[in-house]
Design a protein around this motif. Structure first.
Motif, mmCIF file in Angstrom:
data_model
loop_
_atom_site.group_PDB
_atom_site.id
_atom_site.type_symbol
_atom_site.label_atom_id
_atom_site.label_comp_id
_atom_site.label_asym_id
_atom_site.label_seq_id
_atom_site.Cartn_x
_atom_site.Cartn_y
_atom_site.Cartn_z
ATOM 1 N N ARG A 177 31.313 41.603 38.692
ATOM 2 C CA ARG A 177 30.992 41.153 39.917
ATOM 3 C C ARG A 177 32.221 41.171 40.628
ATOM 4 N N ILE A 178 32.450 41.599 41.685
ATOM 5 C CA ILE A 178 33.983 41.779 42.758
ATOM 6 C C ILE A 178 33.897 40.635 43.328
ATOM 7 N N THR A 190 27.953 35.710 33.130
ATOM 8 C CA THR A 190 28.557 36.756 34.247
ATOM 9 C C THR A 190 29.542 36.452 34.590
ATOM 10 N N THR A 191 30.587 38.189 35.549
ATOM 11 C CA THR A 191 31.775 37.969 34.657
ATOM 12 C C THR A 191 32.896 38.323 36.563
ATOM 13 N N LEU A 192 32.703 36.894 37.447
ATOM 14 C CA LEU A 192 33.733 37.681 38.214
ATOM 15 C C LEU A 192 35.046 38.063 38.872
ATOM 16 N N VAL A 193 35.406 39.285 38.941
ATOM 17 C CA VAL A 193 36.704 39.747 38.970
ATOM 18 C C VAL A 193 37.052 39.590 40.413
ATOM 19 N N VAL A 194 38.356 38.613 40.463
ATOM 20 C CA VAL A 194 38.991 38.844 41.579
ATOM 21 C C VAL A 194 39.877 39.383 41.730
ATOM 22 N N THR A 195 40.022 39.706 42.998
ATOM 23 C CA THR A 195 41.398 41.553 43.457
ATOM 24 C C THR A 195 41.663 41.163 45.035
ATOM 25 N N ALA A 244 28.657 45.408 41.663
ATOM 26 C CA ALA A 244 28.064 44.674 42.248
ATOM 27 C C ALA A 244 29.217 43.673 43.058
ATOM 28 N N LEU A 245 29.385 43.832 44.633
ATOM 29 C CA LEU A 245 29.719 43.217 45.434
ATOM 30 C C LEU A 245 29.024 41.090 45.317
ATOM 31 N N ALA A 246 30.485 40.817 45.262
ATOM 32 C CA ALA A 246 29.556 39.171 45.002
ATOM 33 C C ALA A 246 30.012 38.693 46.175
ATOM 34 N N THR A 300 44.335 47.927 40.542
ATOM 35 C CA THR A 300 44.300 48.812 39.711
ATOM 36 C C THR A 300 44.429 48.160 38.627
ATOM 37 N N ASP A 301 44.743 46.782 38.849
ATOM 38 C CA ASP A 301 43.919 46.459 37.394
ATOM 39 C C ASP A 301 42.847 45.141 37.308
ATOM 40 N N ALA A 302 42.594 45.198 38.417
ATOM 41 C CA ALA A 302 41.151 44.534 38.757
ATOM 42 C C ALA A 302 40.108 45.679 37.811
ATOM 43 N N TYR A 303 40.770 47.574 38.188
ATOM 44 C CA TYR A 303 39.718 48.371 38.087
ATOM 45 C C TYR A 303 40.793 48.829 36.515
ATOM 46 N N ALA A 304 41.418 48.071 35.513
ATOM 47 C CA ALA A 304 41.852 48.106 34.597
ATOM 48 C C ALA A 304 40.121 46.973 34.017
ATOM 49 N N PHE A 305 40.930 45.869 34.692
ATOM 50 C CA PHE A 305 39.307 45.050 33.428
ATOM 51 C C PHE A 305 38.564 45.228 33.942
ATOM 52 N N ILE A 306 37.789 46.183 34.422
ATOM 53 C CA ILE A 306 36.460 46.461 34.084
ATOM 54 C C ILE A 306 36.072 47.261 33.176
#
Length: 265
Positions: free
Chosen positions: A187-188, A155-160, A219-221, A168-174
């Motif tokens: 998951r966000i 699982t990767t949790l993307v923190v924004t 998904a929203l974490a 914008t940078d979180a979207y780039a990572f995803i």
């Protein structure tokens, strides 16, 4: 949010192999990623998980600084061949989770040859078998170190946050991660939200961009509300769940853990 132009899709990321590994990532710095990794590890431990926190920011490691922790060994010692990765893991007093610390301020670790970096990743995946959960605090962005170490995470949790650059940078990572591995569990985590409603709006913004341009729905974490107790804990180099366990942010992280564990059943 419009679809920016980004580099070609990431390459050489292996399929998921570490089902119990949670990578904590972000498109940019300053979103509270390291604090969240620490608090997540503590909350997992309180939930009964034998947990390891791995400081994967090889260039600007700071887990030890936030905790006021002086490890006997760190990743530098591992990479220099002085100790094994398992020997570098040390129990952090009063929390119950283990830490493999980075070497703060040593940018040389970020310049590891690809073969050595892959070997480090494989050693970590092997060590992960000894834990219920391994939390990797990754460096910001999508550089070679981040994509090599986080690629096998279950699982990767993307923190924004709600800041436009953070979104914008979180979207780039995803975008780049999903292009490389469409089956990746991304998951966000919305951090420092003024309220749950504001956090939901922030999630809605990035979700809309992902659906429109990637045909993908992360998904929203969970949402972590802005809380002055967080700054107080960091300033005092004390885990939030130790210093202010009843705070809003502490409860929000514990709720994220409960959802993570429920989804793993």
């Amino acid at each position: 949010m419009t679809d920016p132009v980004f580099p070609a899709a990431l390459k050489n990321v292996r399929p998921l192999r570490g089902a119990n590994v949670i990578a904590v990532a972000s498109g940019k710095g300053g979103v509270g990623k390291t604090w969240f990794s620490i608090t997540l590890s503590h909350a997992l431990t309180k939930a009964g998980m034998n947990t390891l926190l791995f400081d994967g920011d090889l260039g600007l490691a700071n887990v030890d600084i936030q905790l006021g922790f002086s490890p006997k060994n760190d990743l530098g010692a591992v990479i220099n061949g002085e100790v094994t990765l398992a020997k570098a893991a040390q129990r952090f007093p009063d929390t119950g989770f283990d830490i493999i610390a980075g070497r703060s301020g040593s940018g040389t670790l970020a310049q590891l040859p690809s073969q050595r970096l892959s070997s480090l990743r494989n050693d970590l995946l092997e060590l992960a078998k000894s834990y219920d959960r391994v939390v990797m605090d990754m460096g910001a962005g999508v550089d070679r170190t981040v994509r090599t170490l986080s690629g096998p995470a279950g699982t990767t949790l993307v923190v924004t946050t709600d800041e436009p650059t953070s979104l914008t940078d979180a979207y780039a990572f995803i975008k780049l991660t999903h292009a490389t591995n469409p089956s990746a569990d991304l998951r966000i985590v919305v951090n420092m939200a003024q309220s749950v409603k504001d956090g939901e709006r922030t999630y809605g913004t990035i979700l809309k961009a992902c659906q429109n341009f990637l045909k993908y729905k992360p998904a929203l974490a969970g949402i972590i509300r802005r809380d002055l107790k967080v700054r107080d804990a960091i300033r005092n180099q004390t885990p939030l769940l130790t210093r202010s366990p009843a705070s809003d942010a502490a409860r929000d992280v514990e709720a994220i853990v409960q959802r993570l564990l429920a989804s793993a059943k």
